[in-house]
Each structure stands twice: as structure tokens, then as C-alpha cells.
Design a protein around this motif. Structure first.
Motif, PDB file in Angstrom:
ATOM      1  N   PRO A 304       0.796  -1.215   0.000  1.00 26.45           N
ATOM      2  CA  PRO A 304       0.000   0.000   0.000  1.00 26.45           C
ATOM      3  C   PRO A 304       0.837   1.277   0.000  1.00 26.45           C
ATOM      4  O   PRO A 304       0.314   2.350  -0.210  1.00 26.45           O
ATOM      5  N   ALA A 305       2.110   1.160   0.266  1.00 22.51           N
ATOM      6  CA  ALA A 305       2.889   2.376   0.400  1.00 22.51           C
ATOM      7  C   ALA A 305       4.331   2.077   0.095  1.00 22.51           C
ATOM      8  O   ALA A 305       4.678   0.935  -0.149  1.00 22.51           O
ATOM      9  N   ALA A 306       5.073   2.888   0.190  1.00 20.52           N
ATOM     10  CA  ALA A 306       5.195   4.300   0.308  1.00 20.52           C
ATOM     11  C   ALA A 306       6.659   4.627   0.358  1.00 20.52           C
ATOM     12  O   ALA A 306       7.071   5.550  -0.267  1.00 20.52           O
ATOM     13  N   ALA A 313       4.910   0.257  -5.593  1.00 19.83           N
ATOM     14  CA  ALA A 313       3.651   0.416  -4.860  1.00 19.83           C
ATOM     15  C   ALA A 313       2.493   0.651  -5.808  1.00 19.83           C
ATOM     16  O   ALA A 313       2.639   1.282  -6.845  1.00 19.83           O
TER      17      ALA A 313
ATOM     18  N   ALA B 113       4.630   5.527  -5.749  1.00 18.02           N
ATOM     19  CA  ALA B 113       5.047   6.344  -4.617  1.00 18.02           C
ATOM     20  C   ALA B 113       6.503   6.774  -4.728  1.00 18.02           C
ATOM     21  O   ALA B 113       6.865   7.897  -4.382  1.00 18.02           O
ATOM     22  N   THR B 143       8.819   7.722   6.067  1.00 24.66           N
ATOM     23  CA  THR B 143       7.453   7.352   5.693  1.00 24.66           C
ATOM     24  C   THR B 143       6.531   7.717   6.847  1.00 24.66           C
ATOM     25  O   THR B 143       6.778   7.319   7.976  1.00 24.66           O
ATOM     26  N   MET B 181      -0.451   8.353  -1.733  1.00 24.68           N
ATOM     27  CA  MET B 181       0.533   7.337  -2.133  1.00 24.68           C
ATOM     28  C   MET B 181       1.671   7.230  -1.141  1.00 24.68           C
ATOM     29  O   MET B 181       2.326   6.205  -1.047  1.00 24.68           O
ATOM     30  N   LEU B 182       1.921   8.329  -0.417  1.00 32.47           N
ATOM     31  CA  LEU B 182       3.126   8.378   0.404  1.00 32.47           C
ATOM     32  C   LEU B 182       2.992   7.651   1.726  1.00 32.47           C
ATOM     33  O   LEU B 182       3.950   7.512   2.465  1.00 32.47           O
ATOM     34  N   THR B 183       1.792   7.239   2.081  1.00 32.55           N
ATOM     35  CA  THR B 183       1.590   6.603   3.375  1.00 32.55           C
ATOM     36  C   THR B 183       0.675   5.385   3.261  1.00 32.55           C
ATOM     37  O   THR B 183      -0.199   5.345   2.395  1.00 32.55           O
TER      38      THR B 183
END
Lengths: 315, 435
Positions: A304-306, A313, B113, B143, B181-183
Motif C-alpha cells: 500500500p505504500a510508500a 507500490a 510512490a 514514511t 501514495m506516500l503513506t
């Protein structure tokens, strides 16, 4: 995770400024409000015993001022030359000092309260005791054989109603502390209604004075909603227990206020520990939720991430 | 949509509230890059004075994080480079030259990401993210456990972000989706109750409405209410205008250095929202805007603890010029002349804070603290731990969620003028282990 080094990043040419706004709640104005709130009680006292009461009040004020000057000389810069808060304490001392105290007793009482309840710790806001309670506690312990414990004046409880409303409405004292005191009084007096009726004016007046002006002192009481209520409740219960133990009313009220003040930091600590525990539990739940999300995503074959380690991802 | 109602806070009605409509700002002749606060930065190969630079060109390379770039916000000539007493670069001013072309770099669209992270760092937008604990620029490889997008502003005389977002809703939406997207955790879009943002497709993006007076719009309050952080699980927060800039970058591949600020205060001829640019020089921004230009000292940022600056900081969203401030009836504040305020206790402690020596004048525990405080912990015990240097207790009570701005209101109502924001900064400095 490596924490970045903290370094103050002041940009040149940026001078930090204070806000152009200034709150009206300055310390001296708050003390002035306390002074006004004491007006009804002081008025009654002067009306009943003008010469004696004013003499005592003047002597106490002079003593407090002398200690203020001395500490200012010893530990500069410790506060202003003259503080309205001292005047408030002087009036409270004068309202509570027993009628047969001589000058020697008054000097010792006020000095002990001022030095050990206030100034040695750095002044108001650094100690957790009210100087009046400290001084009176010392006096009742030391001079108990010589005094009759009757204050100079008796103020009807009705005269304290308006100050109570004013002080709570501007939130200088906590309504929760007052509610705690009332709750304990109602609960304990419900058992023996005859007892309250048998009280003299002096007794109820002393209890009310101590409850309104000394127990509610925010510097000497609880500092969370729950501990403020508990502090008031504790004062009420202790006062009733000490009264039943055949202490006279002034000693019971002062000792109860002193004990309640001493236990206020403990009450605060318990409440804060409970809230910190809840916060810890919440953080734990959050962590678990994140781990669950990552696990679920892993089962579905995606991330899911990141972070940089997770290149592919899903978007 | 989740709604959080905060009953505690302080509503100040001040004169000179800005008209909530967007206006074009005056021409800006000078802009500056300024050093971000609380960030490790070791610039090298910096531009020199007199050197021409084009908008979007790098100004220097940061030795600690070479991948995060710091770009020129306008084309022109480098007119001034400022360093502090330790010879650290603090500001680079550029005299704008409209005839010079921009550095045309079309940033490629991103698919994942990693690419987004790379894009934000190359475009300089990374430095608009702030990480808590400790309110720093996030390390390049960090993150977050959650991201907070602040789409509301409850500070007195502030701009209404809903107006700004309404004008550029598409870019904002793209920016929000990209940040998700970053987390792996939630992305909270915090807005006022009245304004409704469209719900997002990504399930992790949650629109949360906060109702209440100031400080209901502060990121610290949002973080404490929705997702408290700790050292192992930092959270990020970002202002909605920076999200719009990210959206613009992703949509068109171009950099957006434009920002909207509220120009407000009783000394401003026409208080309103101005479209201006990052790092604009205040003299240019305020030319012809003030009634009295002599007896005024405009402040950037919140009226509770703004700063005198020469250029807008990247996080400044309001400029207040009040001269001799006037007061509307019914508010619990009085205004002092500037000289009066400077000689007062409060400014005395504030200047002490800058040199690292904070004088606390006793401790006031009035119940009033609790009425203005919207923190999840009772205010008085937290302030007491800060005043008594009990940093471990402060950490257990959630001081890591907070930044200096969250305690400005407490300092404002403190009767003995204690500088709690500075005390919190000192606490954070101790907790990071870098005194």
C-alpha cells in the motif's frame, strides 16, 4: 528512525516579536479582582469590629510588605516592590486570625505563611500551598493552647454568594472545586440534619470563607477537571471528619484545606497517569491498525505504500 | 463525513478582517529563498551574488540531502545572500527580471510512490511538508504513519482556505490523491464544518470537519484528535495551498510558486486576499496598501506570535498591519502601542527564548487555561511539565504532537507572561538529544 538533528533555523532579518495583542488577564488585574471579591467579607468585618480589625489588617499588610522587600533585596529581581496579591493575603489573614492573638502570634503566623508558603519557593505560582493556609496551619498547631479560635468577624454566607458567582464566571476559580465542596457537604449533612442547624454563624461563616477563598486558590488546588472536583470533595470530607473529631471549626477548616492542598498534586498525578495510559493504548491501537493494513495488502500481493524500499507500490 | 466539535477555544473579533475574495497582488520585484526552520541543512555550491538565475533552477546543493532541491522562486539576478553569525546560509534574495525566461523543466507524470517522492524532492515541494514530532522537514527516506492536510484556518484575520480551494479544486483533488501514495495510513483532509469538499475515491482519504473557534484549525489539534504520533510513527502535515502546488505539478508538469495570503488589519486600506508568490518581499507586497506607512511594523503569521520579516516565509499565510490596533467591544483583549508591547513582560521573555534562556515567571493554573485549550490533555499539567523541565512527562502527555504554534494561545492568556511556545521548543530540543 533516525531523528534529524535539531538546529534553530532563524532566517536573517526576522526579528521575533511579541504579539501586538495583550490579554487583559494580567497578574495584577487578577489580584485586583480577588480584592474586589473580598469586599463583602471585609465590609462586614469592618462594620462589626472597626478598630481591632483594621489594626490587625494593617499590621499583617505591613509584615507581608516587609517580607516582600527583604526577599527582593536578597534575591533580585524577585517580583515588584508592591503586589496586590499581598494585599489579598493580608485581608484573608485578618479575616481568619483568632480574636485573642497578640502581636507576637500574628507576627509569627504571618511570617511563617509568607516565607514558607510563598517566598522561599520563588513566589506565587512556584509553591503548591496557599500562604494563608500555611500560616494559619502553623498558628493553630503552635498557639492552640493560647487561642480561643474564634475569628475576629463573622460574615453571613449570603454575602459570599456574589463573590463566588463573580470569581467562577470569570474562571479565576473552578466551579468544579466549589461543586466538590457542596457535594461533600450535602452528602455528609444529609445524615445528620440537626447538626448543621445547631451551628453558630461564626462556624458556618468560617467554613465558607476558607472554602471560597483558600481552597479554590488555583495555585494550591487540582489542575485537571477531575482533580479539581476531587480536591473540593476531599476538603469537604476532611473538614467534616475533623469537626466530628471535636476540633473547633477554624482548626478543622484550615487543617482540611492544608491536607487537601498537600494531596492535590497526587490527585493531579493520578488523573494525568490515567490520561497518559489511555493515550498509550490509543497509540498501540493505531500501530496495530497499520500493521494489519500492511499484512492485508501483503496477502493481496500488493504494497500500500510508500517508502523508497517499496518501489512498485500500487497507486 | 466525520465531524469533530471543539467547545473550547478563544474567539477574537479584530478590526480589519479580510474580504474573502481573491485579488491580484501588486507586482513583486524581489523574492527570497529562506532557510526552513528546524532542519539540518548544509548548503554547498551555492549561487553567488550578481549571478543570473532562472525560475526553477537550483540555488545550492544540500550536502545532507542532495536529492531534496531548493529552487529559485523567480528568474532574475541574485541580489543578496545572507548568512548568520555562524556563517550559515539563511536567505538568498533574487531581483526579479521579467525578461528572463523560466527554466523549462516538464516534470514527467508519476506512476508510483517512489516516483512521487522523487518528484517532490526534485521540485522543492518536499520542504513544504512538515513532520511531527519536532516540526521538521521530513528526512528524504521517511514514511509517515498519517498525513494531515490543513484546509481550514481559524486564526484571527486569516484567509478562508475554502475560497482558495474552490478556485482550484481540480489541482487540490489531484494533490490529495497523490499524497495518499506516500503513506499506508490515513490521509486526513481537515476542513471547517460549513465548507464541504468532495469525497475522495481513495478510501484512506478521510474528510474531517472541525467546528469551533481558534485553535480548532491548527494541525496540532487535528493530530491530537485524529492520530496522535510518537517517535517511531511520525505524521506529516501540509497546508492546502502546497497541496494545490503539488496538484499543479502533477497535472501540468510545471512549478507553481504562487500563493494566496490574507492582507489584514486595521491599518490596511482594503483588507483582502492577495495572490502573490512565495518569498515575496514585504516592501513590494505592501506598497500602496497601508494607511499609515510610518508608524507600522507589519507582522507575518498569526496575530498571537507573528514575526517581523523582510520576505514571506514559505508557511506564512497572513500579513497583519495594525499600527495602533483598535479593539472591537466585547473582546477579552486590549491592545497596547508597539512600544508598550515591547517593554512588557511577555516580550522580555520572548527575547530571552531566542538566546536559549527562558525566564518563567511562576506558574498560573487558572481554570481559564482549560477553556481556551483544545488539546486532548488538560492544559495546566502539560504546561507545568514544560515549565518544570519534566520532559519525559511532557512526552507521555503528548507534547510530541504539538509545535510552538499550538501553545501561542496559552502564552497569550497567561497572566504572568510565560513563553510556552519557547518552552515547548526547548523541550523538543532536549528530547531530540541535541541541546
Amino acid at each position: 528512525m533516525n531523528l534529524p538533528e535539531w538546529r534553530p533555523g532563524h532566517t536573517s532579518g526576522n526579528t521575533p516579536v511579541t504579539s501586538p495583542l495583550t490579554s487583559v488577564w494580567q497578574a495584577e488585574r487578577i489580584a485586583l479582582l480577588w480584592l474586589l471579591a473580598l469586599a463583602p467579607a471585609v465590609g462586614f468585618a469592618i462594620w462589626q469590629e472597626p478598630a481591632g480589625w483594621l489594626r490587625t489588617a494593617f499590621l499583617v499588610a505591613l509584615l507581608l510588605q516587609a517580607w516582600q522587600l527583604l526577599f527582593r533585596l536578597m534575591l533580585p529581581p524577585a517580583g515588584a516592590l508592591f503586589s496586590i496579591q499581598d494585599l489579598v493575603h493580608a485581608l484573608l489573614f485578618a479575616l481568619l486570625l483568632p480574636v485573642d492573638f497578640g502581636i507576637r502570634e500574628i507576627v509569627f503566623t504571618v511570617s511563617f505563611g509568607s516565607v514558607f508558603g510563598d517566598r522561599l519557593f520563588g513566589g506565587r505560582g512556584f509553591s503548591f500551598l496557599n500562604p494563608v493556609v500555611t500560616g494559619m496551619g502553623f498558628a493553630l498547631f503552635t498557639f492552640s493552647s493560647t487561642s480561643s479560635d474564634i475569628p475576629l468577624s463573622a460574615v453571613p454566607i449570603a454575602a459570599l454568594l456574589i463573590p463566588a458567582i463573580v470569581l467562577t464566571s470569570v474562571e479565576l476559580i473552578s466551579i468544579r472545586t466549589l461543586l466538590g465542596i457542596l457535594a461533600s457537604a450535602v452528602f455528609l449533612l444529609a445524615g445528620s440534619p440537626g447538626e448543621a442547624a445547631s451551628w453558630q454563624l461564626e462556624q458556618s461563616s468560617t467554613l465558607a470563607l476558607v472554602a471560597l477563598y483558600l481552597v479554590t486558590d488555583p495555585a494550591a488546588g487540582g489542575s485537571t477537571d477531575a482533580s479539581r472536583f476531587a480536591h473540593g470533595l476531599l476538603f469537604g470530607v476532611l473538614a467534616m471528619v475533623l469537626l466530628h473529631a471535636d476540633q473547633d471549626v477554624l482548626a478543622a477548616a484550615i487543617n482540611a484545606a492544608l491536607l487537601a492542598s498537600l494531596s492535590a498534586p497526587l490527585l493531579d498525578h493520578l488523573v494525568v497517569q490515567m490520561l497518559a495510559y489511555r493515550r498509550g493504548q490509543r497509540l498501540l491501537l493505531q500501530r496495530r491498525a497499520v500493521v494489519d493494513a500492511v499484512m492485508a495488502a501483503g496477502k493481496e500481493g500488493r504494497s500500500p505504500a510508500a517508502g523508497p524500499e517499496r518501489d512498485q507500490a500500487d497507486v | 463525513m466525520k465531524t469533530v466539535t471543539l467547545k473550547r477555544g478563544l474567539a477574537l473579533a479584530l478590526d480589519g478582517a479580510p474580504e474573502q475574495t481573491l485579488h491580484d497582488g501588486p507586482p513583486i520585484r524581489h523574492v527570497a529563498w529562506q532557510r526552513p526552520a528546524n532542519t539540518l541543512l548544509q548548503p554547498e555550491e551555492a549561487v553567488t551574488e550578481g549571478q543570473p538565475v532562472r525560475m526553477g533552477e537550483g540555488l545550492f546543493r544540500d550536502r545532507h540531502a542532495p536529492q531534496v532541491r531548493h529552487l529559485a522562486p523567480a528568474s532574475g539576478i541574485v541580489s543578496r545572500i545572507e548568512r548568520d553569525s555562524r556563517q550559515q546560509l539563511t536567505a538568498i534574495e533574487i531581483r526579479c527580471d521579467a525578461s528572463m525566461a523560466c527554466r523549462v523543466e516538464r516534470f514527467a507524470p508519476v506512476d508510483n510512490a517512489h516516483q512521487l517522492r522523487d518528484l517532490l524532492q526534485r521540485s522543492g515541494l518536499w520542504t513544504h511538508l512538515r513532520q511531527r514530532p519536532f516540526e521538521t522537514t521530513p528526512p528524504p527516506d521517511a514514511t509517515p504513519a498519517a498525513i494531515f492536510i490543513t484546509a481550514m484556518d481559524t486564526r484571527p484575520l486569516a484567509a478562508d482556505p475554502a475560497v482558495i480551494i474552490a478556485a482550484r479544486a481540480t489541482e487540490f483533488g489531484i494533490g490529495v490523491d497523490a499524497l495518499a501514495m506516500l503513506t499506508a495510513g490515513p490521509v486526513y483532509v481537515c476542513q471547517e464544518k460549513a465548507s464541504r469538499l468532495p469525497d475522495r475515491q481513495c478510501k484512506r482519504v478521510q474528510v474531517v470537519a472541525f467546528s469551533g473557534t481558534h485553535p480548532a484549525g491548527l494541525a496540532g489539534v487535528h493530530i491530537q484528535q485524529l492520530y496522535p504520533c510518537d517517535r517511531e510513527h511520525p505524521v506529516w502535515h501540509i497546508d492546502c495551498q502546497d497541496v494545490i502546488a503539488i496538484g499543479t505539478l502533477l497535472q501540468s508538469g510545471t512549478l507553481d510558486f504562487g500563493r494566496v495570503i490574507a492582507l489584514a488589519g486595521s491599518n490596511v486600506r482594503q483588507p483582502r486576499l492577495l495572490k502573490t508568490r512565495l518569498g515575496a518581499r514585504l516592501d513590494d507586497l505592501l506598497a500602496g496598501q497601508l494607511r499609515d506607512t510610518k508608524n507600522t511594523d507589519p507582522i507575518c503569521g498569526s496575530v498571537f506570535a507573528g514575526k517581523h520579516r523582510r520576505w514571506l516565509d514559505r508557511f506564512d499565510r497572513q500579513v497583519v498591519s495594525s499600527g495602533m490596533l483598535s479593539m472591537r467591544s466585547g473582546t477579552a483583549v486590549s491592545f497596547m502601542s508597539k512600544s508598550g508591547a515591547k517593554s512588557g513582560t511577555r516580550s522580555g521573555t520572548r527575547s530571552g527564548a531566542e538566546s536559549g534562556d527562558i525566564q518563567l515567571n511562576g506558574f498560573a493554573a487558572e481554570p481559564r487555561f482549560d477553556r481556551i485549550s483544545a488539546l486532548s490533555m488538560p492544559a495546566v499539567p502539560l504546561l507545568r511539565t514544560l515549565a518544570r523541565l519534566d520532559f519525559a512527562a511532557a512526552e507521555s502527555m503528548g507534547c510530541l504532537d504539538l509545535a510552538a504554534e499550538d501553545l501561542e494561545l496559552h502564552a497569550f492568556v497567561c497572566p504572568v507572561g510565560n513563553d510556552y511556545p519557547a518552552a515547548l521548543t526547548r523541550c523538543h530540543r532536549q528530547l531530540t538529544g541535541h541541546p
